[in-house]
Design an enzyme around this catalytic site. Sequence first.
Site, PDB file in Angstrom:
ATOM      1  N   THR A  29     -17.010  18.998  -3.628  1.00 45.03           N
ATOM      2  CA  THR A  29     -15.272  18.708  -3.149  1.00 45.03           C
ATOM      3  C   THR A  29     -14.529  20.087  -3.744  1.00 45.03           C
ATOM      4  O   THR A  29     -13.592  20.026  -3.088  1.00 45.03           O
ATOM      5  CB  THR A  29     -15.033  17.203  -3.839  1.00 45.03           C
ATOM      6  OG1 THR A  29     -14.893  17.166  -5.191  1.00 45.03           O
ATOM      7  CG2 THR A  29     -15.953  15.917  -3.361  1.00 45.03           C
TER       8      THR A  29
ATOM      9  N   LYS B  54     -12.528  15.206  -0.733  1.00 42.27           N
ATOM     10  CA  LYS B  54     -11.398  15.774  -1.456  1.00 42.27           C
ATOM     11  C   LYS B  54     -10.192  15.076  -0.933  1.00 42.27           C
ATOM     12  O   LYS B  54      -9.715  15.194   0.018  1.00 42.27           O
ATOM     13  CB  LYS B  54     -11.387  17.331  -1.462  1.00 42.27           C
ATOM     14  CG  LYS B  54     -10.538  17.729  -2.786  1.00 42.27           C
ATOM     15  CD  LYS B  54     -11.686  17.388  -3.979  1.00 42.27           C
ATOM     16  CE  LYS B  54     -10.928  18.270  -5.191  1.00 42.27           C
ATOM     17  NZ  LYS B  54     -12.138  18.167  -6.397  1.00 42.27           N
TER      18      LYS B  54
ATOM     19  N   HIS C   7      17.063  -6.343   4.933  1.00 44.09           N
ATOM     20  CA  HIS C   7      18.097  -7.125   5.174  1.00 44.09           C
ATOM     21  C   HIS C   7      19.276  -6.653   4.382  1.00 44.09           C
ATOM     22  O   HIS C   7      19.481  -6.293   3.340  1.00 44.09           O
ATOM     23  CB  HIS C   7      17.835  -8.630   4.809  1.00 44.09           C
ATOM     24  CG  HIS C   7      16.894  -9.110   5.450  1.00 44.09           C
ATOM     25  ND1 HIS C   7      16.701  -9.297   6.648  1.00 44.09           N
ATOM     26  CD2 HIS C   7      15.403  -9.380   4.999  1.00 44.09           C
ATOM     27  CE1 HIS C   7      15.644  -9.687   6.873  1.00 44.09           C
ATOM     28  NE2 HIS C   7      14.880  -9.980   6.003  1.00 44.09           N
TER      29      HIS C   7
END
Length: 312
Positions: free
Chosen positions: A67, A16, A270
Amino acid sequence: MAKELDGFHFEQNHGKARVRIARVWKADGGGGGGGDHSMVEWSVDIILFSDCINAYVRDDNSNIVATDTMKNTVYVKAKECSRQLSAELFAILLAKHFTAFYPQVTSAVVKIVEKPWERVNLNGQPHEHGFKLGNEKHTTEAVVKKSGGLQLTSGIAGLSVLKTTQSGFEGFVRDKYTALPETRERMLATEVTAIWRYSYDSISSVPQKPLYFNERYLDVKNVVLSTFFGPPKEGVYSASVQSTLFQIEKAVLLRFPDISSVRLKMPNIHFLPVNISTKDNSIVKFNDDVYLPTDEPHGSIEATLSRFWARM
């Protein structure tokens, strides 16, 4: 779990994902004032390795742990924790439950991401029940075998750091495709993802102090920050992201003997120097003060440092 099946190699697991839970501990035992409240918000993933091959090949679900049952177990086990504990100990508790309670489950993996709720301070005083959302997340993964064997990792995700000086990049490969100038003065920014593995190899060897791993998480984060930035006044020079990454990993292993390996991912986000040419050919010249922030594309730097006997 793997098995030879009809001349094929078959592996399966089920679980799950993203079971979201908030747990509040109230010092007064109720909903009113009278003591500090503590809270966590976790997103829990569960993976079970179990003997349920018949569900795939014979339409027989008798060995499947549903689940939905896994989801409910998260809530029940959190309720049973009468005092606050770390995400690491909760992950171990859950994984141990699944391997001990179900005979067919041979091992369980529990991953937790903790949302960074922080106690609010008002006029220098910590609020008893007020919290605000921070930035970087605390992560953990516990792999528990039925035998009690353990693999435990923790981590930091989304730790954004930047320094405006004490960084350079020189002496790199130059060829016909190279346009980047060398410099000893630039901004350095990154979003740190760190994962470290503990040396504890069994459930019985894990420190049982409920917030031990919370304290270790904060300690590791402090080492990451202090190594990246250096002392508050003078800082520390970074010759490259690679050099800083290695110094952080080395500092973590030297400081914490119960950490066996550490992996860092530090993209170079950057800030590009800005020079502006006008119509009359005059130039507004960059002087280490005006930059164009950009995160695409960015440099990708990742490495792992381990003790000789360890593996990530």
